[in-house]
Design a protein around this motif. Structure first.
Motif, PDB file in Angstrom:
ATOM      1  N   ALA A 108       0.800  -1.230   0.000  1.00  0.00           N
ATOM      2  CA  ALA A 108       0.000   0.000   0.000  1.00  0.00           C
ATOM      3  C   ALA A 108       0.828   1.273   0.000  1.00  0.00           C
ATOM      4  CB  ALA A 108      -0.930  -0.006   1.219  1.00  0.00           C
ATOM      5  N   GLY A 109       2.126   1.161   0.096  1.00  0.00           N
ATOM      6  CA  GLY A 109       3.000   2.329   0.208  1.00  0.00           C
ATOM      7  C   GLY A 109       3.884   2.165   1.426  1.00  0.00           C
ATOM      8  N   SER A 110       5.035   2.813   1.414  1.00  0.00           N
ATOM      9  CA  SER A 110       6.058   2.553   2.431  1.00  0.00           C
ATOM     10  C   SER A 110       5.573   2.772   3.864  1.00  0.00           C
ATOM     11  CB  SER A 110       7.301   3.388   2.158  1.00  0.00           C
ATOM     12  OG  SER A 110       7.000   4.763   2.186  1.00  0.00           O
ATOM     13  N   ALA A 111       4.868   3.855   4.137  1.00  0.00           N
ATOM     14  CA  ALA A 111       4.436   4.131   5.513  1.00  0.00           C
ATOM     15  C   ALA A 111       3.445   3.073   6.000  1.00  0.00           C
ATOM     16  CB  ALA A 111       3.825   5.522   5.612  1.00  0.00           C
ATOM     17  N   ASP A 112       2.449   2.759   5.183  1.00  0.00           N
ATOM     18  CA  ASP A 112       1.460   1.744   5.563  1.00  0.00           C
ATOM     19  C   ASP A 112       2.094   0.359   5.656  1.00  0.00           C
ATOM     20  OD1 ASP A 112      -0.625   3.560   5.761  1.00  0.00           O
ATOM     21  OD2 ASP A 112      -1.331   3.211   3.701  1.00  0.00           O
ATOM     22  N   ASP A 113       2.949   0.041   4.708  1.00  0.00           N
ATOM     23  CA  ASP A 113       3.600  -1.270   4.702  1.00  0.00           C
ATOM     24  C   ASP A 113       4.471  -1.450   5.945  1.00  0.00           C
ATOM     25  OD1 ASP A 113       2.386  -1.748   2.269  1.00  0.00           O
ATOM     26  OD2 ASP A 113       4.189  -1.281   1.092  1.00  0.00           O
ATOM     27  N   LEU A 114       5.204  -0.418   6.342  1.00  0.00           N
ATOM     28  CA  LEU A 114       6.039  -0.493   7.534  1.00  0.00           C
ATOM     29  C   LEU A 114       5.184  -0.648   8.789  1.00  0.00           C
ATOM     30  CD1 LEU A 114       8.815  -0.439   8.849  1.00  0.00           C
ATOM     31  CD2 LEU A 114       8.711   2.066   8.799  1.00  0.00           C
ATOM     32  N   ARG A 115       4.113   0.130   8.866  1.00  0.00           N
ATOM     33  CA  ARG A 115       3.188   0.012  10.004  1.00  0.00           C
ATOM     34  C   ARG A 115       2.630  -1.408  10.102  1.00  0.00           C
ATOM     35  NH1 ARG A 115       1.666   5.072   9.253  1.00  0.00           N
ATOM     36  NH2 ARG A 115       0.114   4.580   7.664  1.00  0.00           N
ATOM     37  N   ASN A 116       2.189  -1.943   8.981  1.00  0.00           N
ATOM     38  CA  ASN A 116       1.641  -3.303   8.967  1.00  0.00           C
ATOM     39  C   ASN A 116       2.685  -4.336   9.375  1.00  0.00           C
ATOM     40  OD1 ASN A 116      -0.910  -2.466   8.170  1.00  0.00           O
ATOM     41  ND2 ASN A 116      -0.445  -2.678   5.987  1.00  0.00           N
ATOM     42  N   ALA A 117       3.898  -4.190   8.871  1.00  0.00           N
ATOM     43  CA  ALA A 117       4.971  -5.131   9.215  1.00  0.00           C
ATOM     44  C   ALA A 117       5.273  -5.086  10.706  1.00  0.00           C
ATOM     45  CB  ALA A 117       6.232  -4.819   8.414  1.00  0.00           C
ATOM     46  N   ASN A 118       5.285  -3.887  11.291  1.00  0.00           N
ATOM     47  CA  ASN A 118       5.564  -3.761  12.719  1.00  0.00           C
ATOM     48  C   ASN A 118       4.500  -4.427  13.575  1.00  0.00           C
ATOM     49  OD1 ASN A 118       8.100  -2.477  12.984  1.00  0.00           O
ATOM     50  ND2 ASN A 118       7.200  -0.565  12.288  1.00  0.00           N
ATOM     51  N   VAL A 119       3.265  -4.451  13.100  1.00  0.00           N
ATOM     52  CA  VAL A 119       2.180  -5.131  13.820  1.00  0.00           C
ATOM     53  C   VAL A 119       2.253  -6.633  13.577  1.00  0.00           C
ATOM     54  CG1 VAL A 119      -0.329  -5.417  13.961  1.00  0.00           C
ATOM     55  CG2 VAL A 119       0.656  -3.121  13.824  1.00  0.00           C
ATOM     56  N   THR A 120       2.298  -7.015  12.323  1.00  0.00           N
ATOM     57  CA  THR A 120       2.276  -8.432  11.944  1.00  0.00           C
ATOM     58  C   THR A 120       3.480  -9.200  12.479  1.00  0.00           C
ATOM     59  OG1 THR A 120       1.118  -7.836   9.911  1.00  0.00           O
ATOM     60  CG2 THR A 120       2.137 -10.014   9.978  1.00  0.00           C
ATOM     61  N   ASN A 121       4.624  -8.576  12.466  1.00  0.00           N
ATOM     62  CA  ASN A 121       5.877  -9.262  12.813  1.00  0.00           C
ATOM     63  C   ASN A 121       6.468  -8.813  14.144  1.00  0.00           C
ATOM     64  OD1 ASN A 121       5.991 -10.626  10.197  1.00  0.00           O
ATOM     65  ND2 ASN A 121       6.415  -8.586   9.395  1.00  0.00           N
ATOM     66  N   GLN A 122       5.667  -8.190  14.989  1.00  0.00           N
ATOM     67  CA  GLN A 122       6.188  -7.644  16.242  1.00  0.00           C
ATOM     68  C   GLN A 122       6.914  -8.698  17.071  1.00  0.00           C
ATOM     69  OE1 GLN A 122       3.362  -5.679  18.794  1.00  0.00           O
ATOM     70  NE2 GLN A 122       4.886  -5.337  20.378  1.00  0.00           N
ATOM     71  N   GLU A 123       6.352  -9.888  17.169  1.00  0.00           N
ATOM     72  CA  GLU A 123       6.979 -10.945  17.963  1.00  0.00           C
ATOM     73  C   GLU A 123       8.354 -11.319  17.394  1.00  0.00           C
ATOM     74  OE1 GLU A 123       5.937 -15.368  19.774  1.00  0.00           O
ATOM     75  OE2 GLU A 123       4.550 -14.431  18.361  1.00  0.00           O
ATOM     76  N   VAL A 124       8.449 -11.403  16.080  1.00  0.00           N
ATOM     77  CA  VAL A 124       9.727 -11.724  15.435  1.00  0.00           C
ATOM     78  C   VAL A 124      10.739 -10.611  15.702  1.00  0.00           C
ATOM     79  CG1 VAL A 124      10.899 -12.047  13.213  1.00  0.00           C
ATOM     80  CG2 VAL A 124       8.679 -13.133  13.633  1.00  0.00           C
ATOM     81  N   TYR A 125      10.329  -9.365  15.479  1.00  0.00           N
ATOM     82  CA  TYR A 125      11.240  -8.242  15.683  1.00  0.00           C
ATOM     83  C   TYR A 125      11.689  -8.149  17.143  1.00  0.00           C
ATOM     84  CZ  TYR A 125       9.623  -6.694  11.051  1.00  0.00           C
ATOM     85  OH  TYR A 125       9.305  -6.609   9.716  1.00  0.00           O
ATOM     86  N   ASP A 126      10.767  -8.381  18.078  1.00  0.00           N
ATOM     87  CA  ASP A 126      11.125  -8.354  19.502  1.00  0.00           C
ATOM     88  C   ASP A 126      12.141  -9.449  19.829  1.00  0.00           C
ATOM     89  OD1 ASP A 126       9.401  -6.213  19.865  1.00  0.00           O
ATOM     90  OD2 ASP A 126       7.829  -7.403  20.847  1.00  0.00           O
ATOM     91  N   PHE A 127      11.915 -10.644  19.283  1.00  0.00           N
ATOM     92  CA  PHE A 127      12.849 -11.751  19.508  1.00  0.00           C
ATOM     93  C   PHE A 127      14.238 -11.406  18.963  1.00  0.00           C
ATOM     94  CE2 PHE A 127      14.899 -15.459  17.447  1.00  0.00           C
ATOM     95  CZ  PHE A 127      15.257 -16.165  18.586  1.00  0.00           C
ATOM     96  N   LEU A 128      14.278 -10.966  17.718  1.00  0.00           N
ATOM     97  CA  LEU A 128      15.567 -10.636  17.093  1.00  0.00           C
ATOM     98  C   LEU A 128      16.277  -9.521  17.855  1.00  0.00           C
ATOM     99  CD1 LEU A 128      14.547 -10.795  13.319  1.00  0.00           C
ATOM    100  CD2 LEU A 128      15.861 -12.497  14.619  1.00  0.00           C
ATOM    101  N   SER A 129      15.532  -8.498  18.222  1.00  0.00           N
ATOM    102  CA  SER A 129      16.117  -7.374  18.949  1.00  0.00           C
ATOM    103  C   SER A 129      16.684  -7.812  20.296  1.00  0.00           C
ATOM    104  CB  SER A 129      15.058  -6.283  19.143  1.00  0.00           C
ATOM    105  OG  SER A 129      15.574  -5.233  19.921  1.00  0.00           O
ATOM    106  N   SER A 130      15.957  -8.662  21.015  1.00  0.00           N
ATOM    107  CA  SER A 130      16.417  -9.089  22.341  1.00  0.00           C
ATOM    108  C   SER A 130      17.676  -9.950  22.245  1.00  0.00           C
ATOM    109  CB  SER A 130      15.314  -9.827  23.096  1.00  0.00           C
ATOM    110  OG  SER A 130      15.022 -11.064  22.483  1.00  0.00           O
ATOM    111  N   ILE A 131      17.725 -10.847  21.254  1.00  0.00           N
ATOM    112  CA  ILE A 131      18.919 -11.668  21.071  1.00  0.00           C
ATOM    113  C   ILE A 131      20.109 -10.789  20.680  1.00  0.00           C
ATOM    114  CG2 ILE A 131      19.982 -13.517  19.684  1.00  0.00           C
ATOM    115  CD1 ILE A 131      17.832 -14.419  21.732  1.00  0.00           C
ATOM    116  N   CYS A 132      19.866  -9.843  19.792  1.00  0.00           N
ATOM    117  CA  CYS A 132      20.941  -8.936  19.366  1.00  0.00           C
ATOM    118  C   CYS A 132      21.463  -8.123  20.545  1.00  0.00           C
ATOM    119  CB  CYS A 132      20.445  -8.018  18.247  1.00  0.00           C
ATOM    120  SG  CYS A 132      20.197  -8.871  16.680  1.00  0.00           S
ATOM    121  N   ASP A 133      20.560  -7.627  21.371  1.00  0.00           N
ATOM    122  CA  ASP A 133      20.986  -6.875  22.556  1.00  0.00           C
ATOM    123  C   ASP A 133      21.839  -7.747  23.480  1.00  0.00           C
ATOM    124  OD1 ASP A 133      19.804  -4.481  21.844  1.00  0.00           O
ATOM    125  OD2 ASP A 133      18.038  -4.763  23.103  1.00  0.00           O
TER     126      ASP A 133
END
Length: 166
Positions: A108-133
């Motif tokens: 739908a466009g970069s802003a909407d796509d990023l917002r959707n990805a942050n919602v849809t993949n929040q668990e994945v991003y949180d996992f990756l971020s915590s391991i990286c930290d």
């Protein structure tokens, strides 16, 4: 989480590579007894066991390399980091980074796509971020850029060897 400004090119890795390169090239030439291509120079300079300089036969010999960095994207980093956790290591053997760009669906466009990805993949991003930290792995959050460009601008250097999951 580290700020992106903390994730600049590690000059010590580069200095170390270029400082040892002349003596490595000398050893390679002495042992191999033939002019070396650029590819041979890069590959031989990254042998895991530097005392193992010898001619290798393409398609027949196995060779262990010591890369300067590992770069992972979010879709495959999940399994790689799970395997890393299962190995029970306290730290990564080489500098590493995770780039969250592959799970963003272009619709739908970069802003909407990023917002959707942050919602849809929040668990994945949180996992990756915590391991990286926890393991001091560079983490490039969704929207921070495309892995190819980030690697080129922040980590790559002539003669360096990087393993990537992209």
């Amino acid at each position: 989480m580290k700020a992106h400004t903390d994730m600049i090119l590690n000059i010590d890795i580069i200095k170390s590579y270029y400082e040892r390169l002349p003596s490595l090239l000398g050893e390679m030439r002495k042992e191999l007894k033939h002019p070396l291509t650029l590819s041979e120079k890069i590959l031989y300079s990254h042998l895991y066991d530097k005392s193992g300089i010898r001619s290798f036969k393409r398609g027949a010999d196995y060779v262990d390399f010591a890369p300067d960095r590992v770069a992972m994207q979010d879709a495959t980093a999940q399994m790689a980091l799970l395997q890393f956790l299962m190995a029970g290591k306290n730290a990564s053997a080489v500098p590493a980074s995770v780039h969250c760009d592959h799970l963003i669906m272009a619709r739908a466009g970069s802003a909407d796509d990023l917002r959707n990805a942050n919602v849809t993949n929040q668990e994945v991003y949180d996992f990756l971020s915590s391991i990286c930290d926890k393991y001091d792995i560079d983490f490039w959050k969704p929207g921070a850029g495309i892995i190819h460009q980030i690697v080129l601008e922040n980590y790559a250097f002539p003669g360096g060897m990087m393993i990537g999951t992209d």
